[in-house]
Structure formats: structure tokens, C-alpha cells
Design an enzyme around this catalytic site. Structure first.
Site, PDB file in Angstrom:
ATOM      1  CE1 TYR A 250      -3.399  -3.039   0.755  1.00  0.00           C
ATOM      2  CE2 TYR A 250      -4.310  -1.123  -0.235  1.00  0.00           C
ATOM      3  CZ  TYR A 250      -4.237  -2.403   0.429  1.00  0.00           C
ATOM      4  OH  TYR A 250      -5.307  -3.221  -0.055  1.00  0.00           O
TER       5      TYR A 250
ATOM      6  CG  ASN B 144     -10.683   3.196  -9.740  1.00  0.00           C
ATOM      7  OD1 ASN B 144     -10.855   1.889  -9.826  1.00  0.00           O
ATOM      8  ND2 ASN B 144     -10.490   3.922 -10.774  1.00  0.00           N
TER       9      ASN B 144
ATOM     10  CG  HIS C 258     -13.896  -1.834  -4.042  1.00  0.00           C
ATOM     11  ND1 HIS C 258     -13.461  -2.196  -5.174  1.00  0.00           N
ATOM     12  CD2 HIS C 258     -15.010  -2.554  -3.818  1.00  0.00           C
ATOM     13  CE1 HIS C 258     -14.449  -3.093  -5.608  1.00  0.00           C
ATOM     14  NE2 HIS C 258     -15.368  -3.166  -4.940  1.00  0.00           N
TER      15      HIS C 258
ATOM     16  CB  CYS D 145      -7.078   2.352  15.159  1.00  0.00           C
ATOM     17  SG  CYS D 145      -6.227   1.647  16.485  1.00  0.00           S
TER      18      CYS D 145
ATOM     19  CB  CYS E  65      -8.944   2.882  19.485  1.00  0.00           C
ATOM     20  SG  CYS E  65      -8.274   4.156  18.285  1.00  0.00           S
TER      21      CYS E  65
ATOM     22  CB  CYS F 142      -4.935   3.558  21.145  1.00  0.00           C
ATOM     23  SG  CYS F 142      -5.032   2.452  19.864  1.00  0.00           S
TER      24      CYS F 142
ATOM     25  CB  THR G  37     -14.530  -2.313 -14.126  1.00  0.00           C
ATOM     26  OG1 THR G  37     -14.495  -3.164 -13.535  1.00  0.00           O
ATOM     27  CG2 THR G  37     -16.098  -2.038 -14.845  1.00  0.00           C
ATOM     28  CB  SER G  38     -11.662  -7.021 -15.404  1.00  0.00           C
ATOM     29  OG  SER G  38     -11.675  -7.143 -13.838  1.00  0.00           O
TER      30      SER G  38
END
Ligand code: BV8
Ligand code: ZN
Length: 245
Positions: A69, A105, A122, A130, A133, A154, A192-193
Site C-alpha cells: 500500500y 478505485n 472499496h 485503527c 480503537c 492508542c 473495469t474487468s
């Protein structure tokens, strides 16, 4: 049908529509340099996206999932919206709330192109959640200071604010997307597929409610046989042609 007359037909359907919607996928961001999931770019360090975008992969190895990511956030930060994103933002300005943009996307490029109402099925790669918390916040730092990142509130383990395979879509957003599919006269399906569900069920739903389906894609997809019009080519070129006033 020759591409020009198909473009003309699509423009006419869109102009005549009292309500329109668009469903976009990774292909609309391809011309912005962001790899698609199932094209060549869908591989990262020999992992398949489907193997990384799951709660199981995150539970097993949060660091590797976050490295993927973090890498994508870097690509997206440096990417610019393309003419396809801008054309859909223009369509929203022209039609107002008679137009609904639905995207699979998580890159946020529709917002950066000026679209204000975007149904993000999505989630969004710029949000963190988190796991301890529940704190939710946008975080644009690239690269992240540590992987996996920790919660400022936290110290708990953060996860990307996206929907992984096997996870439910945000309920309210999904309801709004279904409502848009049921009520639109024209649904544009771009980049899109059409293999990921439930997003891929929106076009058949729209069709059952009488909408005309216009597919914009560089390839043939499982939707192509059902679409009323298939415009083969890059969305960055085709969307401006069918949307320009
Ligand atoms: C759920 C976020 C239930 C993360 C993503 C077996 C059969 C059917 C369904 C399933 C099954 N097994 C499992 C399922 C369900 C599963 C699913 O559909 N799996 C698929 C792979 C079979 N779905 C789910 O798990 C969903 N959740 O069902 O939950 C539930 C309900 C209640 C309670 C608990 C559980 C969640 C799905 C969401 C997963 N998250 N992404 C992230 O991004 O990191 S999905 C991921 O795929 C992306 O969001 C991506 O957008 C999406 C779809 O891919 P596309 O956008 O279509 O991109 P792709 O690369 O595939 O295609 C690009 C296209 O663009 C191509 O067609 C190409 O030709 C075209 N193109 C390329 N360049 C251009 C272009 N077109 C135009 N112009 C260009 N220049
Ligand atoms: Zn926390």
C-alpha cells in the site's frame, strides 16, 4: 458500428438521459500511470493483488501488505487525473444530482479531478483505520514513517481504509450505488474487468431496470455481451468524446 457513429450514439443517449450514472474501475486510472489489478501491472514483487488485498494476508503479514500500500500510495501521490476523470467531473457539473459516480478505485483521482459526489465502493487508500480503537483518519504521508503504521491515539495497529476481498462493502454507499443503478437511464461502465462482486452486479441491475449500458474498455469483458454499446479504446480518449458538451 464504426467508432464515430458509436460515439455519436453514446453522446445522444447521454444527452437525452434524465438520470445517468458511471461505474469506474482501475482501467480509468491506467492512463494516469497507476497499474491495474489484472493487467501486467497487477503484479507486485510476484504477489497477486488478490493475495494481498485480504484480511488473512494482513493478519499474517501486516508489514508486507503495508509495503504494497505504501508503494501504491507513492505512485498515486505522483499521478495526475487524466482526461477521463476530468470528463466525468464535467458531467457531474452539467447534470448535478441527476448524475452519480460510483467507483471501485481507492486512488482518489476522481476527487482530485473535481468530482464532488463519489461513491467509493472499496474505500480510500488515503484513509487509515485503527484495528484497536477504531480511529479513522485521512493520512497523506508518503512514505509512511514506519510499516506497519501505528495509531496516534492508542498505538494500535493501523490498516488501510479499503475493503478487502471477503469484507462487506460500506452499507450506505452500496445502497446508494444500487439506487443509482436502478434509477439511471444510462450507465457508463469504464475501465473495469467486471469480475469483482458485488460491484459487477450493478450493470445487470441497471439493465433490468431499463437503463442503457455503455461499456468503455480497451478489452472485451464478461459485460461486453450484455452492454448496449461497447466503445473499445482508452477511457481517457473516449469519455471526453461522449461527454463533451
Ligand atoms: C464481498 C480494494 C461478501 C482494495 C478491492 C467467486 C465468485 C464470485 C464472487 C466471489 C467469488 N469468491 C469471492 C467472491 C467475492 C469477491 C469477488 O468478487 N472476488 C472476485 C475476484 C471473483 N468479492 C468480495 O470479496 C467483496 N466482498 O463479497 O463480501 C460479504 C458480505 C457480507 C459480509 C461479509 C462478506 C469485496 C470486493 C472488494 C475487494 N477490494 N479493492 C485495494 O484496492 O487495494 S477489489 C479490486 O478489484 C479493486 O478495487 C479494483 O478496482 C477491483 C476490480 O478490478 P477492476 O477495477 O475491474 O480492475 P482490473 O485490473 O480487474 O481491470 C481493469 C480493466 O480496465 C480491464 O478490463 C482493462 O481491460 C481495462 N483497461 C485498462 N486500461 C484501460 C482500460 N479501460 C479503459 N481505458 C484504459 N486506458
Ligand atoms: Zn487506535
Amino acid at each position: 458500428m464504426t467508432p464515430d457513429s458509436a460515439i455519436e450514439t453514446a453522446r445522444g443517449w447521454l444527452r437525452a438521459a434524465s438520470r445517468a450514472a458511471a461505474l469506474t474501475g482501475a482501467g480509468i486510472s491506467a492512463e494516469s500511470g497507476i497499474p491495474t489489478f489484472r493487467g501486467a501491472g497487477g503484479l507486485w514483487r510476484n504477489y497477486r493483488a488478490e493475495d494481498l488485498a485480504t484480511p488473512e494476508a494482513f493478519a499474517r503479514d501486516p508489514k508486507t501488505v503495508w509495503e504494497w500500500y505504501d508503494w501504491r500510495r507513492g505512485l498515486i501521490r505522483d499521478a495526475k487525473p487524466n482526461l477521463g476523470h476530468y470528463a466525468l467531473a464535467q458531467l457531474e457539473r452539467r447534470m448535478g444530482d441527476r448524475f452519480v459516480l460510483i467507483t471501485q478505485n481507492v486512488d482518489g483521482l476522481h476527487n482530485r479531478a473535481g468530482s464532488e459526489r463519489v461513491l467509493k465502493l472499496h474505500g480510500d487508500i488515503w484513509w487509515t483505520l485503527c484495528t484497536a480503537c477504531g480511529d479513522v483518519r485521512s493520512d497523506f504521508r508518503v512514505p509512511l514513517p514506519e510499516l506497519p503504521p501505528r495509531c496516534a491515539a492508542c498505538g494500535g495497529l493501523l490498516r488501510p481504509g479499503v475493503v478487502w476481498f471477503g469484507e462487506p462493502l460500506p452499507a450506505r454507499t452500496w445502497e446508494q450505488a444500487e439506487e443509482a443503478a436502478r434509477t439511471c437511464d444510462v450507465l457508463l461502465v469504464a475501465g473495469t474487468s467486471a469480475v469483482v462482486y458485488p460491484a459487477a452486479s450493478l450493470a445487470p441491475l441497471a439493465r433490468r431496470h431499463g437503463a442503457r449500458i455503455i461499456e468503455i474498455n480497451t478489452e472485451v469483458t464478461p459485460l461486453s455481451g450484455e452492454a448496449d454499446l461497447c466503445l473499445k479504446g482508452p477511457s481517457g480518449e473516449i469519455l471526453p468524446q461522449i461527454i463533451e458538451s
